[in-house]
Design an enzyme around this catalytic site. Structure first.
Site, PDB file in Angstrom:
ATOM      1  N   ARG A  92       3.812  11.022  -5.507  1.00  0.00           N
ATOM      2  CA  ARG A  92       4.557   9.910  -6.100  1.00  0.00           C
ATOM      3  C   ARG A  92       5.024  10.276  -7.509  1.00  0.00           C
ATOM      4  O   ARG A  92       6.057   9.830  -7.977  1.00  0.00           O
ATOM      5  CB  ARG A  92       3.676   8.666  -6.159  1.00  0.00           C
ATOM      6  CG  ARG A  92       3.329   8.109  -4.794  1.00  0.00           C
ATOM      7  CD  ARG A  92       2.506   6.852  -4.931  1.00  0.00           C
ATOM      8  NE  ARG A  92       2.124   6.314  -3.631  1.00  0.00           N
ATOM      9  CZ  ARG A  92       0.937   6.482  -3.078  1.00  0.00           C
ATOM     10  NH1 ARG A  92       0.013   7.168  -3.699  1.00  0.00           N
ATOM     11  NH2 ARG A  92       0.668   5.955  -1.901  1.00  0.00           N
ATOM     12  N   ALA A 122       8.611  -2.283  -6.725  1.00  0.00           N
ATOM     13  CA  ALA A 122       7.866  -1.607  -5.652  1.00  0.00           C
ATOM     14  C   ALA A 122       8.134  -0.108  -5.626  1.00  0.00           C
ATOM     15  O   ALA A 122       7.435   0.635  -4.951  1.00  0.00           O
ATOM     16  CB  ALA A 122       8.235  -2.211  -4.297  1.00  0.00           C
ATOM     17  N   ASN A 124       8.225   3.781  -6.276  1.00  0.00           N
ATOM     18  CA  ASN A 124       7.184   4.712  -6.743  1.00  0.00           C
ATOM     19  C   ASN A 124       7.698   5.782  -7.702  1.00  0.00           C
ATOM     20  O   ASN A 124       8.851   6.153  -7.614  1.00  0.00           O
ATOM     21  CB  ASN A 124       6.534   5.397  -5.538  1.00  0.00           C
ATOM     22  CG  ASN A 124       5.476   4.518  -4.902  1.00  0.00           C
ATOM     23  OD1 ASN A 124       4.710   3.872  -5.599  1.00  0.00           O
ATOM     24  ND2 ASN A 124       5.437   4.496  -3.577  1.00  0.00           N
ATOM     25  N   PRO A 125       6.835   6.267  -8.603  1.00  0.00           N
ATOM     26  CA  PRO A 125       5.442   5.863  -8.823  1.00  0.00           C
ATOM     27  C   PRO A 125       5.401   4.507  -9.544  1.00  0.00           C
ATOM     28  O   PRO A 125       5.889   4.374 -10.662  1.00  0.00           O
ATOM     29  CB  PRO A 125       4.859   6.979  -9.692  1.00  0.00           C
ATOM     30  CG  PRO A 125       6.045   7.592 -10.364  1.00  0.00           C
ATOM     31  CD  PRO A 125       7.231   7.390  -9.482  1.00  0.00           C
ATOM     32  N   VAL A 126       4.850   3.517  -8.870  1.00  0.00           N
ATOM     33  CA  VAL A 126       5.089   2.118  -9.245  1.00  0.00           C
ATOM     34  C   VAL A 126       4.558   1.735 -10.632  1.00  0.00           C
ATOM     35  O   VAL A 126       5.182   0.950 -11.344  1.00  0.00           O
ATOM     36  CB  VAL A 126       4.573   1.161  -8.155  1.00  0.00           C
ATOM     37  CG1 VAL A 126       3.053   1.144  -8.082  1.00  0.00           C
ATOM     38  CG2 VAL A 126       5.121  -0.247  -8.355  1.00  0.00           C
ATOM     39  N   ASP A 152      -2.878  -0.597  -1.041  1.00  0.00           N
ATOM     40  CA  ASP A 152      -4.109   0.197  -0.951  1.00  0.00           C
ATOM     41  C   ASP A 152      -5.307  -0.715  -0.656  1.00  0.00           C
ATOM     42  O   ASP A 152      -6.161  -0.394   0.176  1.00  0.00           O
ATOM     43  CB  ASP A 152      -4.364   0.944  -2.266  1.00  0.00           C
ATOM     44  CG  ASP A 152      -3.105   1.591  -2.806  1.00  0.00           C
ATOM     45  OD1 ASP A 152      -2.891   2.778  -2.552  1.00  0.00           O
ATOM     46  OD2 ASP A 152      -2.307   0.884  -3.459  1.00  0.00           O
ATOM     47  N   SER A 153      -5.360  -1.853  -1.349  1.00  0.00           N
ATOM     48  CA  SER A 153      -6.471  -2.791  -1.149  1.00  0.00           C
ATOM     49  C   SER A 153      -6.439  -3.377   0.262  1.00  0.00           C
ATOM     50  O   SER A 153      -7.484  -3.567   0.888  1.00  0.00           O
ATOM     51  CB  SER A 153      -6.425  -3.911  -2.195  1.00  0.00           C
ATOM     52  OG  SER A 153      -6.588  -3.378  -3.498  1.00  0.00           O
ATOM     53  N   ALA A 154      -5.228  -3.639   0.774  1.00  0.00           N
ATOM     54  CA  ALA A 154      -5.091  -4.164   2.139  1.00  0.00           C
ATOM     55  C   ALA A 154      -5.553  -3.127   3.169  1.00  0.00           C
ATOM     56  O   ALA A 154      -6.250  -3.456   4.139  1.00  0.00           O
ATOM     57  CB  ALA A 154      -3.639  -4.557   2.410  1.00  0.00           C
ATOM     58  N   ARG A 155      -5.173  -1.875   2.944  1.00  0.00           N
ATOM     59  CA  ARG A 155      -5.611  -0.799   3.851  1.00  0.00           C
ATOM     60  C   ARG A 155      -7.135  -0.686   3.832  1.00  0.00           C
ATOM     61  O   ARG A 155      -7.773  -0.534   4.874  1.00  0.00           O
ATOM     62  CB  ARG A 155      -5.020   0.544   3.385  1.00  0.00           C
ATOM     63  CG  ARG A 155      -3.547   0.719   3.668  1.00  0.00           C
ATOM     64  CD  ARG A 155      -3.000   1.979   2.984  1.00  0.00           C
ATOM     65  NE  ARG A 155      -1.627   2.215   3.385  1.00  0.00           N
ATOM     66  CZ  ARG A 155      -0.720   2.858   2.644  1.00  0.00           C
ATOM     67  NH1 ARG A 155      -1.059   3.324   1.453  1.00  0.00           N
ATOM     68  NH2 ARG A 155       0.499   3.043   3.091  1.00  0.00           N
ATOM     69  N   HIS A 172     -13.791  -8.691   1.116  1.00  0.00           N
ATOM     70  CA  HIS A 172     -13.314  -8.835  -0.264  1.00  0.00           C
ATOM     71  C   HIS A 172     -13.622  -7.555  -1.019  1.00  0.00           C
ATOM     72  O   HIS A 172     -14.775  -7.251  -1.316  1.00  0.00           O
ATOM     73  CB  HIS A 172     -13.929 -10.066  -0.917  1.00  0.00           C
ATOM     74  CG  HIS A 172     -13.531 -11.320  -0.183  1.00  0.00           C
ATOM     75  ND1 HIS A 172     -12.286 -11.891  -0.330  1.00  0.00           N
ATOM     76  CD2 HIS A 172     -14.166 -12.026   0.776  1.00  0.00           C
ATOM     77  CE1 HIS A 172     -12.188 -12.929   0.482  1.00  0.00           C
ATOM     78  NE2 HIS A 172     -13.314 -13.030   1.168  1.00  0.00           N
ATOM     79  N   HIS A 179      -1.585   3.583  -8.423  1.00  0.00           N
ATOM     80  CA  HIS A 179      -1.217   3.580  -6.999  1.00  0.00           C
ATOM     81  C   HIS A 179      -0.869   5.025  -6.664  1.00  0.00           C
ATOM     82  O   HIS A 179       0.275   5.452  -6.784  1.00  0.00           O
ATOM     83  CB  HIS A 179      -0.017   2.661  -6.756  1.00  0.00           C
ATOM     84  CG  HIS A 179       0.519   2.744  -5.352  1.00  0.00           C
ATOM     85  ND1 HIS A 179      -0.267   2.587  -4.236  1.00  0.00           N
ATOM     86  CD2 HIS A 179       1.767   3.007  -4.891  1.00  0.00           C
ATOM     87  CE1 HIS A 179       0.470   2.725  -3.147  1.00  0.00           C
ATOM     88  NE2 HIS A 179       1.708   2.991  -3.520  1.00  0.00           N
TER      89      HIS A 179
END
Length: 315
Positions: A92, A122, A124-126, A152-155, A172, A179
């Site tokens: 990125r 959105a 990158n690199p964000v 990343d957190s969702a993954r 959680h 990122h």
């Protein structure tokens, strides 16, 4: 901020990510008017028609139009998905120089048309590009948000949920930092269905290796997806829609985004991934998680990675 009826989003950049985001917005009925700007006008016309033909099945009507920069004058949110894409084998950070130029040019056009809303970045690199958009726009930093570690957190939550056969909505856990390759999981405060990860690590031998493997798979997922299908789009598209909903509906929710830090985590003058409270005014405040010593070290290293790039381009 805006003087029209309803909520309006201007999307700049209708590549894979932009179109996935637009599709999520229409599907979820989040906004009243979505205006899309892209340099490939013919393809854009096709996408606008195609999206409008799905509106009849959506929860509420979204007007989807081919936009111009004049649409920014009364927009509540401008979402930037334009830029040079990450190529296979490219990090990125290789993209920085190319994309800062693109951001500066976009922001000039947006601000030149009297924009007075919130930016969501959105491209990158964000983290570095969100900083670039903030600098170029002259807006208060609360009104410039990067997508940060929302994907990343969702993954990570998805994979932790798979491990315990629990819905990711009941997991959680946050990924914080850049990122990119220096990001880190906050294991010390994570829980699966209310059970702290730290307890599982104490009680189950071999659990630590599995958690580390899940993090590595989270961190490297983009490379695998880009290698397989050319880009990542649906996950980030839905993540951007979630941030948009938090803004438009004034939700005061905590989401892991790229937020401007002023001393939190011992970091100054940097956009970096952290949970932050988001509402109609943008980022209300970053949430400083309680990190253990190992996490503090890793966060500091991640911040330094970004800080060095920022220094190189912004002095």
């Amino acid at each position: 901020m805006a003087n029209h009826v309803g909520n309006k989003v201007v999307l700049i950049g209708a590549g894979d990510v932009g179109v996935a985001y637009a599709f999520s917005l229409v599907n979820q009925g989040i906004v009243d008017h979505l205006a899309i700007i892209d340099i490939d006008e013919k393809k854009l016309e096709g996408n606008v028609m195609d999206l409008n033909h799905g509106v009849v099945w959506a929860p509420s009507r979204t007007r989807v139009t081919k936009g111009t920069y004049e649409d920014c004058r009364d927009a509540d949110l401008v979402v930037i998905c334009a830029g040079a894409a990450q190529k296979p084998g490219e990090t990125r950070l290789d993209l920085v120089g190319k994309n800062i130029k693109i951001m500066n040019s976009i922001v000039d056009d947006v601000m030149g048309n009297g924009f007075d809303g919130i930016f969501l970045v959105a491209t990158n690199p964000v983290d570095v590009l969100t900083y670039a958009v903030w600098k170029a726009s002259g807006l208060d930093h609360h009104r410039v948000i990067g997508s940060g570690t929302v994907l990343d957190s969702a993954r990570y939550r998805y994979m932790l949920g798979e491990l315990e056969d629990v819905s990711p909505m009941s997991v959680h856990a946050y990924i914080v930092g850049e990122h990119g390759d220096s990001e880190l999981p906050v294991v010390s405060t994570a829980n699966i269905a209310g059970v702290p990860l730290s307890r599982q690590l104490k009680e189950n031998p071999g659990y630590a290796e599995r958690i580390e493997e899940i993090f590595e798979n989270t961190r490297d997922a983009a490379y695998r997806i880009i290698d397989a299908k050319g880009s990542t789009s649906y996950g980030i598209g839905m993540g951007l829609a979630r941030i948009t909903r938090a803004v438009i509906q004034n939700q005061d929710v905590a989401l892991p985004v790229s937020a401007y830090l002023q001393g939190e985590y011992g970091v100054e003058d940097l956009y970096i991934g952290t949970p932050a409270i988001i509402n109609r005014n943008g980022i209300v405040r970053p949430v400083e998680l309680q990190l253990n010593d190992h996490e503090k070290e890793r966060f500091a290293a991640s911040a330094k990675t970004l800080s060095d790039i920022k220094e190189e381009f912004f002095g």
